[in-house]
Structures are given as C-alpha cells and as structure tokens.
Scaffold this motif. Structure first.
Motif, PDB file in Angstrom:
ATOM      1  N   ARG A 146       3.620  26.719  -2.186  1.00  0.00           N
ATOM      2  CA  ARG A 146       4.466  25.495  -2.589  1.00  0.00           C
ATOM      3  C   ARG A 146       3.916  24.160  -2.137  1.00  0.00           C
ATOM      4  N   LEU A 147       3.081  23.368  -2.848  1.00  0.00           N
ATOM      5  CA  LEU A 147       2.687  22.049  -2.365  1.00  0.00           C
ATOM      6  C   LEU A 147       3.549  21.096  -2.357  1.00  0.00           C
ATOM      7  N   SER A 148       3.574  20.018  -1.341  1.00  0.00           N
ATOM      8  CA  SER A 148       4.462  19.045  -1.576  1.00  0.00           C
ATOM      9  C   SER A 148       3.731  17.806  -1.195  1.00  0.00           C
ATOM     10  N   CYS A 149       4.111  16.618  -1.887  1.00  0.00           N
ATOM     11  CA  CYS A 149       3.389  15.204  -1.488  1.00  0.00           C
ATOM     12  C   CYS A 149       4.453  14.277  -1.597  1.00  0.00           C
ATOM     13  N   ALA A 150       4.502  13.602  -0.640  1.00  0.00           N
ATOM     14  CA  ALA A 150       5.607  12.492  -0.426  1.00  0.00           C
ATOM     15  C   ALA A 150       4.704  11.220  -0.357  1.00  0.00           C
ATOM     16  N   ALA A 151       5.552  10.173  -1.330  1.00  0.00           N
ATOM     17  CA  ALA A 151       4.719   8.931  -1.342  1.00  0.00           C
ATOM     18  C   ALA A 151       5.700   8.022  -0.574  1.00  0.00           C
ATOM     19  N   SER A 152       5.116   7.041   0.189  1.00  0.00           N
ATOM     20  CA  SER A 152       5.725   6.030   0.912  1.00  0.00           C
ATOM     21  C   SER A 152       5.054   4.694   0.924  1.00  0.00           C
ATOM     22  N   GLY A 153       5.905   3.759   1.443  1.00  0.00           N
ATOM     23  CA  GLY A 153       5.358   2.339   1.376  1.00  0.00           C
ATOM     24  C   GLY A 153       6.231   1.600   0.587  1.00  0.00           C
ATOM     25  N   SER A 154       5.838   0.266   0.190  1.00  0.00           N
ATOM     26  CA  SER A 154       6.578  -0.818  -0.502  1.00  0.00           C
ATOM     27  C   SER A 154       6.378  -0.378  -1.907  1.00  0.00           C
ATOM     28  N   ILE A 155       7.009   0.717  -2.446  1.00  0.00           N
ATOM     29  CA  ILE A 155       6.957   1.199  -3.668  1.00  0.00           C
ATOM     30  C   ILE A 155       8.050   0.501  -4.402  1.00  0.00           C
TER      31      ILE A 155
ATOM     32  N   GLN B 291       0.836  -1.133  -0.166  1.00  0.00           N
ATOM     33  CA  GLN B 291      -0.012  -0.022   0.245  1.00  0.00           C
ATOM     34  C   GLN B 291       0.984   1.225  -0.007  1.00  0.00           C
ATOM     35  N   VAL B 292       0.382   2.242  -0.744  1.00  0.00           N
ATOM     36  CA  VAL B 292       1.028   3.546  -0.709  1.00  0.00           C
ATOM     37  C   VAL B 292       0.529   4.487  -0.209  1.00  0.00           C
ATOM     38  N   GLN B 293       1.299   5.364   0.759  1.00  0.00           N
ATOM     39  CA  GLN B 293       0.686   6.408   1.499  1.00  0.00           C
ATOM     40  C   GLN B 293       1.025   7.963   0.748  1.00  0.00           C
ATOM     41  N   LEU B 294       0.254   8.831   0.649  1.00  0.00           N
ATOM     42  CA  LEU B 294       0.684  10.087   0.094  1.00  0.00           C
ATOM     43  C   LEU B 294       0.376  11.103   0.908  1.00  0.00           C
ATOM     44  N   VAL B 295       1.369  11.802   1.512  1.00  0.00           N
ATOM     45  CA  VAL B 295       1.266  12.962   2.849  1.00  0.00           C
ATOM     46  C   VAL B 295       1.675  14.206   2.121  1.00  0.00           C
ATOM     47  N   GLU B 296       0.394  15.129   2.021  1.00  0.00           N
ATOM     48  CA  GLU B 296       0.656  16.442   1.248  1.00  0.00           C
ATOM     49  C   GLU B 296       1.093  17.601   2.365  1.00  0.00           C
ATOM     50  N   SER B 297       1.645  18.541   1.986  1.00  0.00           N
ATOM     51  CA  SER B 297       1.732  19.701   2.872  1.00  0.00           C
ATOM     52  C   SER B 297       1.816  21.000   2.149  1.00  0.00           C
ATOM     53  N   GLY B 298       1.717  22.074   2.740  1.00  0.00           N
ATOM     54  CA  GLY B 298       2.156  23.512   2.136  1.00  0.00           C
ATOM     55  C   GLY B 298       1.022  24.184   1.672  1.00  0.00           C
ATOM     56  N   GLY B 299      -0.278  23.677   1.947  1.00  0.00           N
ATOM     57  CA  GLY B 299      -1.483  24.477   1.926  1.00  0.00           C
ATOM     58  C   GLY B 299      -1.491  25.528   2.938  1.00  0.00           C
ATOM     59  N   GLY B 300      -2.496  26.446   2.539  1.00  0.00           N
ATOM     60  CA  GLY B 300      -2.807  27.573   3.567  1.00  0.00           C
ATOM     61  C   GLY B 300      -3.779  28.724   2.955  1.00  0.00           C
ATOM     62  N   LEU B 301      -3.439  29.926   3.604  1.00  0.00           N
ATOM     63  CA  LEU B 301      -4.107  31.103   3.245  1.00  0.00           C
ATOM     64  C   LEU B 301      -3.252  32.091   2.553  1.00  0.00           C
TER      65      LEU B 301
END
Length: 121
Positions: free
Chosen positions: A19-28, A1-11
């Motif tokens: 700038r948005l970021s998205c890191a994928a992790s898991g048994s890729i 399974q792959v997990q995606l974690v986003e960051s960087g949103g806001g007002l």
C-alpha cells in the motif's frame, strides 16, 4: 508550493500486496486530482491510476482489478492499494497532484520524489 511525500514502497514476492501513501502539504487551496505514475528501467513513465474531485478513477489496463486508488481529502492524501503484484509491476512509483495554492490563480502539477516497488518472482 506543494510538497508530496510518498511512503510504502518496498520488496515483495509475486502475489503479495503493498500500500502506497502520498501526503500533500503546503499552502494548498484546492486539489483537483491526485494519482500515481510509474517508471520501470528503460521504459517511459506511465499512468497507473488517478482520482479526481469528480470521482473519476482511470486505471492502466495492466493494473485493473488488482490496484485500487483512494483519497482522504481531509488529509490531502492519496493511497494506492496494490494486490496480486507481478514482477512486471517493478518500478519507481511517483505520486502527483494537480493543485492550486494560496499564491496562485491557476492549477499546477506537483510530483513526489518516487518510491521503489520491487516484486520478486
């Protein structure tokens, strides 16, 4: 399974940048493509930008010239640089990936939890 974690949103104010970021992790094993879609209140989710292994980078017409997608393959991370933001860019932005894991023979889609981007006028 792959997990995606986003960051960087806001007002941010109109004309500003995020700038948005998205890191994928898991048994890729392999990632074929990554990208961003967004959903504004009362509207359908729409493609913002994507980036494939072949280097193709489709953009929504509404963001061309203002947004830039990039990818760090070593980190399994995709970025979305958003400049000249407009109030109509306000939405929840979702990261996605088309990937294959060590436990599958085919590619499948994975989605992040979404990050809110709000642009004030």
């Amino acid at each position: 399974q792959v997990q995606l974690v986003e960051s960087g949103g806001g007002l941010v104010q109109a004309g500003g940048s995020l700038r948005l970021s998205c890191a994928a992790s898991g048994s890729i094993l392999s990632i074929n493509a990554m990208g961003w879609r967004r959903q504004a209140p009362g509207k359908q989710r729409e493609l913002v930008a994507a980036i494939t292994n072949g280097g193709t980078t489709p953009y929504a017409d509404s963001v061309k010239g203002r947004f830039t997608i990039s990818r760090d393959n070593a980190k399994n991370t995709v970025y979305l640089q958003m400049n000249s933001l407009k109030p109509e860019d306000t939405a929840v932005y979702y990261c996605y990936a088309l990937s294959k894991t060590n436990y599958s023979d085919s590619y499948s889609w994975s989605w992040g939890q979404g990050t809110q981007v709000t642009v004030s006028s």
